[in-house]
Design a protein around this motif. Structure first.
Motif, PDB file in Angstrom:
ATOM      1  N   GLY A   2      47.407  48.920  48.508  1.00  0.00           N
ATOM      2  CA  GLY A   2      47.793  47.872  47.575  1.00  0.00           C
ATOM      3  C   GLY A   2      47.855  48.367  46.147  1.00  0.00           C
ATOM      4  O   GLY A   2      47.148  49.292  45.762  1.00  0.00           O
ATOM      5  N   LEU A   4      47.789  45.993  43.497  1.00  0.00           N
ATOM      6  CA  LEU A   4      47.204  44.995  42.610  1.00  0.00           C
ATOM      7  C   LEU A   4      45.762  45.332  42.279  1.00  0.00           C
ATOM      8  O   LEU A   4      45.062  45.971  43.065  1.00  0.00           O
ATOM      9  N   LYS A   6      41.741  45.039  41.779  1.00  0.00           N
ATOM     10  CA  LYS A   6      40.694  44.410  42.582  1.00  0.00           C
ATOM     11  C   LYS A   6      40.251  43.130  41.881  1.00  0.00           C
ATOM     12  O   LYS A   6      40.529  42.900  40.716  1.00  0.00           O
ATOM     13  N   ASP A   7      39.507  42.298  42.606  1.00  0.00           N
ATOM     14  CA  ASP A   7      39.117  40.996  42.070  1.00  0.00           C
ATOM     15  C   ASP A   7      38.344  41.096  40.765  1.00  0.00           C
ATOM     16  O   ASP A   7      38.413  40.213  39.922  1.00  0.00           O
ATOM     17  N   SER A  26      52.009  44.672  33.787  1.00  0.00           N
ATOM     18  CA  SER A  26      51.441  45.727  34.622  1.00  0.00           C
ATOM     19  C   SER A  26      52.404  46.897  34.761  1.00  0.00           C
ATOM     20  O   SER A  26      51.985  48.046  34.896  1.00  0.00           O
ATOM     21  N   GLU A  42      51.155  40.795  48.894  1.00  0.00           N
ATOM     22  CA  GLU A  42      49.976  41.157  48.100  1.00  0.00           C
ATOM     23  C   GLU A  42      49.807  40.215  46.910  1.00  0.00           C
ATOM     24  O   GLU A  42      48.687  39.824  46.568  1.00  0.00           O
ATOM     25  N   PHE A  43      50.914  39.846  46.280  1.00  0.00           N
ATOM     26  CA  PHE A  43      50.845  38.906  45.165  1.00  0.00           C
ATOM     27  C   PHE A  43      50.448  37.515  45.654  1.00  0.00           C
ATOM     28  O   PHE A  43      49.695  36.805  44.988  1.00  0.00           O
ATOM     29  N   CYS A  44      50.968  37.131  46.812  1.00  0.00           N
ATOM     30  CA  CYS A  44      50.621  35.825  47.387  1.00  0.00           C
ATOM     31  C   CYS A  44      49.120  35.738  47.637  1.00  0.00           C
ATOM     32  O   CYS A  44      48.472  34.738  47.302  1.00  0.00           O
ATOM     33  N   ASN A  45      48.564  36.783  48.221  1.00  0.00           N
ATOM     34  CA  ASN A  45      47.138  36.788  48.538  1.00  0.00           C
ATOM     35  C   ASN A  45      46.287  36.865  47.278  1.00  0.00           C
ATOM     36  O   ASN A  45      45.250  36.199  47.174  1.00  0.00           O
ATOM     37  N   ARG A  46      46.723  37.660  46.324  1.00  0.00           N
ATOM     38  CA  ARG A  46      45.932  37.862  45.099  1.00  0.00           C
ATOM     39  C   ARG A  46      45.845  36.590  44.272  1.00  0.00           C
ATOM     40  O   ARG A  46      44.788  36.242  43.744  1.00  0.00           O
ATOM     41  N   PHE A  47      46.967  35.867  44.161  1.00  0.00           N
ATOM     42  CA  PHE A  47      47.008  34.689  43.301  1.00  0.00           C
ATOM     43  C   PHE A  47      47.003  33.375  44.080  1.00  0.00           C
ATOM     44  O   PHE A  47      47.109  32.300  43.482  1.00  0.00           O
ATOM     45  N   ASN A  48      46.901  33.491  45.410  1.00  0.00           N
ATOM     46  CA  ASN A  48      46.844  32.303  46.265  1.00  0.00           C
ATOM     47  C   ASN A  48      48.043  31.386  46.022  1.00  0.00           C
ATOM     48  O   ASN A  48      47.906  30.187  45.747  1.00  0.00           O
TER      49      ASN A  48
END
Length: 223
Positions: A2, A4, A6-7, A26, A42-48
């Motif tokens: 990935g 993106l 990390k949290d 970025s 990855e963007f969908c998961n990162r930003f819900n």
């Protein structure tokens, strides 16, 4: 792998808060390196969020030249190229000069104070050896000139060009420490011309700055 953060890693906020701005920043700050593939999921998961806004953001950035879509392969961060740099800067030279002249003609004391504050922040960043702080202050100064040029069409064109140019400028900032000081000195002269309401000098000095930066970045990429 990935791309993106990390949290526990904060995305920068140089340009704005929208998804388009976050991705653009970025790319500009080389967090997404040239050649990196950006994956919608990855963007969908990162930003819900759903795929629709991600797909739209990537589409917009492709249309602006910050990303490129390769058939049957996906969306990638393009490599820095002399050809692309030449196209961007050939447009920026006259338009940046036009914006600076307009600000020199109409600037209020509040706008001048804003520009001087950016200069002081650039000096502070340089004095502390903090390249990113100096760069952010430089971007704020340029953006302030764009936003106060009293020409909405020019603002829109420069915003698109600036997104593309910033990636090259940030790259140069990190490669050549003398570029920062030269930029500070040139911007100080531009602000002085604006303060004195000297449209001719403001335009000429701005065009010279863009041209000098263009040559320096070109040499770095060539090497």
């Amino acid at each position: 792998m990935g791309v993106l953060p990390k949290d526990n890693e904060a995305l920068p906020r140089l340009i704005g808060e929208s998804l388009i701005d976050i991705i653009a920043e970025s790319i500009i700050c080389l967090e997404f390196e040239p050649g990196t593939q950006l994956i919608e999921e990855e963007f969908c998961n990162r930003f819900n969020i759903s795929r629709a806004p991600v797909r739209e953001a990537l589409h917009v950035l492709c249309s602006e030249g910050l990303l490129e879509r390769k058939p049957r392969r996906g969306v990638f961060v393009p490599f820095l190229s002399i050809e692309r740099l030449d196209e961007i800067c050939a447009c920026r030279v006259p338009l940046e000069g036009l914006a600076a002249a307009s600000v020199a003609r109409t600037a209020t004391s509040a706008i001048i104070a804003q520009l001087e504050a950016c200069l002081n922040d650039m000096k502070r960043g340089i004095r502390r050896g903090n390249t990113e702080d100096a760069f952010v202050a430089n971007v704020r100064l340029t953006t302030s000139i764009h936003m106060n040029c009293q020409n909405s069409t020019l603002q829109k064109i420069l915003t698109t060009l600036d997104r593309q140019a910033l990636r090259y400028r940030f790259f140069c900032y990190n490669k050549r420490s003398d570029f920062i000081k030269k930029s500070l000195n040139s911007n100080a002269l531009i602000v002085q011309a604006i303060r004195e309401k000297n449209e001719t000098d403001a335009s000429m000095l701005t065009q010279e700055l863009v041209q000098d930066s263009w040559k320096m970045i070109r040499n770095i990429i060539k090497d």
